[in-house]
Design an enzyme around this catalytic site. Structure first.
Site, PDB file in Angstrom:
ATOM      1  N   ASP A   7       0.970  -1.009   0.019  1.00 29.09           N
ATOM      2  CA  ASP A   7       0.019  -0.037   0.170  1.00 29.09           C
ATOM      3  C   ASP A   7       0.883   1.103   0.063  1.00 29.09           C
ATOM      4  O   ASP A   7       2.070   1.260   0.122  1.00 29.09           O
ATOM      5  CB  ASP A   7      -0.757   0.104   1.176  1.00 29.09           C
ATOM      6  N   SER A   8       0.236   2.191  -0.240  1.00 34.39           N
ATOM      7  CA  SER A   8       0.930   3.682  -0.412  1.00 34.39           C
ATOM      8  C   SER A   8       1.454   4.088   1.113  1.00 34.39           C
ATOM      9  O   SER A   8       2.403   4.612   1.539  1.00 34.39           O
ATOM     10  CB  SER A   8       0.330   4.823  -1.048  1.00 34.39           C
ATOM     11  N   CYS A  70      -4.104  -1.626  -2.211  1.00 30.02           N
ATOM     12  CA  CYS A  70      -4.179  -0.090  -2.420  1.00 30.02           C
ATOM     13  C   CYS A  70      -5.167  -0.030  -3.508  1.00 30.02           C
ATOM     14  O   CYS A  70      -4.832  -0.530  -4.779  1.00 30.02           O
ATOM     15  CB  CYS A  70      -2.993   0.266  -2.467  1.00 30.02           C
ATOM     16  N   GLU A 162      -3.094   9.005   7.973  1.00 28.03           N
ATOM     17  CA  GLU A 162      -1.755   9.141   7.837  1.00 28.03           C
ATOM     18  C   GLU A 162      -0.979   9.939   9.076  1.00 28.03           C
ATOM     19  O   GLU A 162      -0.032   9.421   9.693  1.00 28.03           O
ATOM     20  CB  GLU A 162      -0.916   9.182   6.768  1.00 28.03           C
ATOM     21  N   CYS A 194     -11.191   2.420  -0.591  1.00 32.14           N
ATOM     22  CA  CYS A 194      -9.790   2.736  -0.366  1.00 32.14           C
ATOM     23  C   CYS A 194      -9.333   2.046   0.970  1.00 32.14           C
ATOM     24  O   CYS A 194     -10.394   2.110   1.883  1.00 32.14           O
ATOM     25  CB  CYS A 194      -9.781   4.344  -0.020  1.00 32.14           C
ATOM     26  N   HIS A 196      -7.652   2.596   3.317  1.00 28.87           N
ATOM     27  CA  HIS A 196      -7.427   3.341   4.765  1.00 28.87           C
ATOM     28  C   HIS A 196      -8.879   3.577   5.168  1.00 28.87           C
ATOM     29  O   HIS A 196      -8.765   3.768   6.346  1.00 28.87           O
ATOM     30  CB  HIS A 196      -7.018   4.758   4.359  1.00 28.87           C
TER      31      HIS A 196
HETATM   32  N1  DGL Z   1      -5.233   2.924   0.620  1.00 28.37           N
HETATM   33  C1  DGL Z   1      -5.052   3.603  -0.787  1.00 28.37           C
HETATM   34  C2  DGL Z   1      -6.004   3.025  -1.486  1.00 28.37           C
HETATM   35  O1  DGL Z   1      -6.798   2.010  -1.128  1.00 28.37           O
HETATM   36  C3  DGL Z   1      -4.635   4.996  -0.271  1.00 28.37           C
HETATM   37  C4  DGL Z   1      -4.597   5.727  -1.510  1.00 28.37           C
HETATM   38  C5  DGL Z   1      -3.544   7.069  -1.344  1.00 28.37           C
HETATM   39  O2  DGL Z   1      -2.375   6.994  -0.822  1.00 28.37           O
HETATM   40  O3  DGL Z   1      -4.092   8.084  -1.672  1.00 28.37           O
HETATM   41  O4  DGL Z   1      -6.490   3.753  -2.395  1.00 28.37           O
END
Ligand code: DGL
Length: 269
Positions: A7-8, A70, A162, A194, A196
């Site tokens: 993931d990011s 992600c 974050e 997402c 998150h």
């Molecule tokens: N968790 C990522 C997703 O599912 C987050 C994306 C982001 O870094 O903006 O899209």
């Protein structure tokens, strides 16, 4: 062999947590590209380049299978990676399809023609890049007809999570749900598109009201990964997980420990 989970940032931990519980003997390597998060405000080309670099890092760490936990990377980069970059002996899977299969009442890998499903009005909450890609609507159109999807780009929510600022994240969720409801007053279901957002699931459910079914990915992805591994049975291992980040390991470890409510120690990627 370990399974890579990418993931990011920290959102993919919601997926990792579910797959660890479902598959306790499998080894995982989790990679958070914290130095470059959030991805949701980047261009598709930029997301592609970052996702390729991160996936290569997981291949180098011994993972033959990588899950893009992600949606932004799955939406903006996965198809292009599968078509032109992934080596023949490796697999890269995304998180969209299991969710859409569940929503459209399908078993894993059921590729029969699109058909009518019970849900008609669906709200999609995702990052700006995921919404712009229209990947969700494209995958849905392969499987279902007559579903009206209203997408809401939820700017700022990933940054707030974050940063560990849940008060701001909750306020933003409320305002994004209000904006969605102005376009679709009575959704029957909402997709948290997402990884998150499950960390804010209660805030979404409260703002949407109890009659709206909220679909989130973690358990659905865990089920479909378990299904995949049963058909590729060489993955049992020690059950250990390594955590890597491109950001500051101390800062990322402290946030991750706060999210999962257990000690998580990241190392530099
Ligand atoms: N968790 C990522 C997703 O599912 C987050 C994306 C982001 O870094 O903006 O899209």
């Amino acid at each position: 062999m370990a399974v890579g989970i990418f993931d990011s940032g920290l959102g993919g931990l919601t997926v990792l947590d579910a797959v660890q519980q479902r598959l306790p003997d499998v080894e995982f390597v989790y990679l958070a590209d914290s130095a470059n998060a959030p991805y949701g405000v980047r261009t598709a080309d930029n997301i592609y380049d970052l996702t390729v670099a991160a996936t290569q890092r997981l291949f180098d760490a011994g993972c033959d299978l990588v899950i893009l936990a992600c949606n932004t990377a799955s939406a903006a980069a996965l198809r292009r990676m599968q078509e032109s970059w992934v080596p023949q002996d490796k697999r890269v899977l995304g998180v969209f399809v299991p969710l859409i299969e569940a929503m459209t009442e399908r078993q894993w890998g059921d590729n029969s023609p699109p058909r009518e499903v019970a849900l008609k009005h669906v709200a999609l909450f995702a990052t700006p890049a995921t919404v712009a890609s229209r990947a969700f609507q494209r995958e849905l159109a392969f499987r279902a007809i007559g579903v009206d999807v209203e997408a809401q780009a939820c700017g700022g929510v990933v940054d707030a999570i974050e940063d560990g600022d849940f008060i701001l994240a909750e306020a933003l969720v409320r305002s994004h749900v209000d904006a969605l409801k102005r376009k679709m007053p009575e959704p029957e279901a909402a997709i948290l598109g997402c990884t998150h957002y499950p960390l804010m699931q209660e805030a979404f459910q409260t703002a949407l009201g109890k009659d709206v079914s909220v679909f989130s990915q973690a358990n659905l992805v865990a089920d479909s990964l378990a299904d995949y591994l049963e058909r590729h049975p060489n993955m049992a291992g020690t059950g250990e997980t390594a955590y890597l980040t491109t950001g500051d390991p101390a800062r990322v470890s402290s946030r991750a420990t706060q999210f999962l409510r257990r000690q998580i120690d990241f190392a530099a990627a």
